[in-house]
Design an enzyme around this catalytic site. Structure first.
Site, PDB file in Angstrom:
ATOM      1  N   MET A   1       0.824  -1.219   0.000  1.00 21.94           N
ATOM      2  CA  MET A   1       0.000   0.000   0.000  1.00 21.94           C
ATOM      3  C   MET A   1       0.851   1.259   0.000  1.00 21.94           C
ATOM      4  O   MET A   1       0.459   2.271  -0.588  1.00 21.94           O
ATOM      5  CB  MET A   1      -0.923  -0.024   1.215  1.00 21.94           C
ATOM      6  CG  MET A   1      -1.946  -1.139   1.092  1.00 21.94           C
ATOM      7  SD  MET A   1      -3.011  -1.227   2.517  1.00 21.94           S
ATOM      8  CE  MET A   1      -2.454  -2.721   3.266  1.00 21.94           C
TER       9      MET A   1
ATOM     10  N   ASP B   1      11.989   3.373   3.458  1.00 23.41           N
ATOM     11  CA  ASP B   1      11.822   1.966   3.848  1.00 23.41           C
ATOM     12  C   ASP B   1      13.156   1.483   4.403  1.00 23.41           C
ATOM     13  O   ASP B   1      14.105   2.278   4.500  1.00 23.41           O
ATOM     14  CB  ASP B   1      11.403   1.113   2.617  1.00 23.41           C
ATOM     15  CG  ASP B   1      10.585  -0.124   2.993  1.00 23.41           C
ATOM     16  OD1 ASP B   1      11.146  -1.023   3.645  1.00 23.41           O
ATOM     17  OD2 ASP B   1       9.391  -0.192   2.648  1.00 23.41           O
TER      18      ASP B   1
ATOM     19  N   ASP C   1      14.484   3.723   9.050  1.00 19.53           N
ATOM     20  CA  ASP C   1      14.012   2.659   9.935  1.00 19.53           C
ATOM     21  C   ASP C   1      13.117   3.327  10.969  1.00 19.53           C
ATOM     22  O   ASP C   1      13.593   4.095  11.820  1.00 19.53           O
ATOM     23  CB  ASP C   1      15.210   1.978  10.605  1.00 19.53           C
ATOM     24  CG  ASP C   1      14.782   0.888  11.587  1.00 19.53           C
ATOM     25  OD1 ASP C   1      13.584   0.822  11.948  1.00 19.53           O
ATOM     26  OD2 ASP C   1      15.653   0.108  12.007  1.00 19.53           O
ATOM     27  N   VAL C   2      11.826   3.033  10.920  1.00 23.29           N
ATOM     28  CA  VAL C   2      10.867   3.770  11.755  1.00 23.29           C
ATOM     29  C   VAL C   2      11.050   3.525  13.256  1.00 23.29           C
ATOM     30  O   VAL C   2      10.530   4.282  14.068  1.00 23.29           O
ATOM     31  CB  VAL C   2       9.398   3.463  11.354  1.00 23.29           C
ATOM     32  CG1 VAL C   2       9.111   3.946   9.948  1.00 23.29           C
ATOM     33  CG2 VAL C   2       9.051   1.990  11.533  1.00 23.29           C
TER      34      VAL C   2
ATOM     35  N   ASN D   1       3.017   4.330   7.256  1.00 20.15           N
ATOM     36  CA  ASN D   1       2.495   3.102   6.668  1.00 20.15           C
ATOM     37  C   ASN D   1       3.310   1.854   7.034  1.00 20.15           C
ATOM     38  O   ASN D   1       2.776   0.746   7.039  1.00 20.15           O
ATOM     39  CB  ASN D   1       2.478   3.290   5.134  1.00 20.15           C
ATOM     40  CG  ASN D   1       2.341   1.989   4.387  1.00 20.15           C
ATOM     41  OD1 ASN D   1       1.247   1.451   4.255  1.00 20.15           O
ATOM     42  ND2 ASN D   1       3.463   1.453   3.899  1.00 20.15           N
TER      43      ASN D   1
ATOM     44  N   TYR E   1      -0.561  -8.090  17.651  1.00 16.71           N
ATOM     45  CA  TYR E   1      -0.720  -7.291  16.405  1.00 16.71           C
ATOM     46  C   TYR E   1      -1.852  -6.282  16.534  1.00 16.71           C
ATOM     47  O   TYR E   1      -1.669  -5.089  16.297  1.00 16.71           O
ATOM     48  CB  TYR E   1      -0.955  -8.217  15.198  1.00 16.71           C
ATOM     49  CG  TYR E   1      -1.125  -7.441  13.897  1.00 16.71           C
ATOM     50  CD1 TYR E   1      -0.040  -6.830  13.279  1.00 16.71           C
ATOM     51  CD2 TYR E   1      -2.379  -7.312  13.282  1.00 16.71           C
ATOM     52  CE1 TYR E   1      -0.191  -6.110  12.098  1.00 16.71           C
ATOM     53  CE2 TYR E   1      -2.539  -6.599  12.104  1.00 16.71           C
ATOM     54  CZ  TYR E   1      -1.441  -6.003  11.513  1.00 16.71           C
ATOM     55  OH  TYR E   1      -1.602  -5.281  10.339  1.00 16.71           O
TER      56      TYR E   1
ATOM     57  N   LYS F   1      -1.862  -2.093  16.658  1.00 16.38           N
ATOM     58  CA  LYS F   1      -2.684  -1.250  15.781  1.00 16.38           C
ATOM     59  C   LYS F   1      -3.689  -0.415  16.591  1.00 16.38           C
ATOM     60  O   LYS F   1      -4.018   0.708  16.205  1.00 16.38           O
ATOM     61  CB  LYS F   1      -3.406  -2.120  14.748  1.00 16.38           C
ATOM     62  CG  LYS F   1      -2.459  -2.759  13.732  1.00 16.38           C
ATOM     63  CD  LYS F   1      -1.769  -1.694  12.905  1.00 16.38           C
ATOM     64  CE  LYS F   1      -0.907  -2.252  11.804  1.00 16.38           C
ATOM     65  NZ  LYS F   1      -0.268  -1.202  10.990  1.00 16.38           N
TER      66      LYS F   1
ATOM     67  N   VAL G   1      -8.826  -7.180   4.654  1.00 15.89           N
ATOM     68  CA  VAL G   1      -7.975  -8.206   4.037  1.00 15.89           C
ATOM     69  C   VAL G   1      -7.472  -7.680   2.696  1.00 15.89           C
ATOM     70  O   VAL G   1      -8.246  -7.431   1.777  1.00 15.89           O
ATOM     71  CB  VAL G   1      -8.758  -9.528   3.837  1.00 15.89           C
ATOM     72  CG1 VAL G   1      -7.869 -10.574   3.165  1.00 15.89           C
ATOM     73  CG2 VAL G   1      -9.280 -10.051   5.179  1.00 15.89           C
TER      74      VAL G   1
END
Ligand code: NAD
Length: 249
Positions: free
Chosen positions: A17, A36, A62-63, A89, A154, A158, A186
């Site tokens: 995405m 990224d 690197d976030v 993202n 997970y 979020k 999904v």
């Protein structure tokens, strides 16, 4: 053009995405800083965009690493003089480790997904201060509902992003900075997905989606574009579901 003259930074933009959002932003006139930790793929995305006449560069970010954020934002401000849009993202999948109660993987999920977005909001908003801007965070339906085969941490990672979205939206509203989230359902499997690549798991999930199909990355990128652009100028603190009706039932 919906993002003409806008300077944008997207994390985890070398695939999925994030990559779709990078292309979409560039088509809408934005300068896109593709970031990224997968350098070869990220460089390729920026090259693809430039090859089609868009403006993009790749930068490693690197976030999880605060120094990496400081350097990336400083670089953007030096090169372009501003940051208008940040898309948080980057993320890792909850179906990577088959041990759904692995403590080590819980910590990793929190590091990348939750801490990564926290640092993004912190440094992104500081860069936007005084000018305004838009921050878009990627959450998931897992923030709100349970799914079999997904690591216990997970959805929690979020849900942390969902909560930070509302808190930050209030915190930065007077600065003209909007903070919103997109919650995909999904979609095609993430780079780090293991369990959710199983065709039986996917078929079962898709069976439960009212629209009867998985989403496409462009369908999420289009929601990200809406939240990034002035079309959503009075929208802040919301999470838009892009899940084919999964959580509406
Ligand atoms: N694919 C799905 O079904 C789905 C569903 C709901 C939510 N999401 C969320 O949407 C976002 C995008 O997912 P996607 O499907 O495009 O996945 P993807 O794996 O294709 O893209 C995520 C990117 O994040 C990068 N990344 C991982 N760790 C990083 C780090 N420490 N620093 C910087 N970059 C890092 C990866 O290299 C990858 O390119 C993620 O936050 C994900 O949790 C995905």
């Amino acid at each position: 053009m919906r993002l003409a003259d806008k300077v944008t930074l997207i994390t985890g933009a070398s695939s999925g995405m994030g990559r779709a959002a990078a292309h979409t932003f560039a088509r809408e006139g934005a300068t896109v800083v593709v970031t990224d930790v997968e350098d070869a793929d990220g460089t390729a995305v920026a090259e693809e965009i430039r090859a089609t006449g868009g403006q993009a560069e790749y930068r490693r970010l690197d976030v999880t690493d605060e120094a990496s954020w400081t350097a990336a934002i400083a670089d953007v401000l030096e090169r372009y003089g501003k940051l208008d849009v940040l898309v948080n993202n980057a993320g890792i999948s909850g179906t990577f480790d088959p041990d759904l109660t692995s403590t080590e993987f819980y910590d990793r999920l929190m590091q990348v997904n939750a801490r990564g977005v926290f640092l993004g909001i912190k440094h992104g908003a500081a860069a936007m201060s005084g000018r305004g801007g838009s921050i878009v965070n990627l959450t998931s339906i897992s923030a709100s509902i349970g799914q079999p085969g997904v690591h216990l941490g997970y959805g929690a990672s979020k849900a942390a992003i969902k909560s930070m979205t509302t808190t930050a939206s209030v915190h930065y509203a007077r600065d003209g900075i909007r903070v919103n989230a997109v919650a995909p359902g999904v979609l095609p499997p993430m780079r780090t997905s293991r369990g959710s690549t199983d065709p039986v798991w996917r078929a079962k999930q898709i069976e439960g989606i009212p629209m009867g199909r998985a989403g496409e990355v462009q369908e999420v990128a289009d929601v990200i574009l809406f939240l990034a652009s002035a079309e959503s100028s009075y929208v802040t603190g919301v999470e838009i579901l892009a899940d084919g009706g999964f959580t509406a039932q």
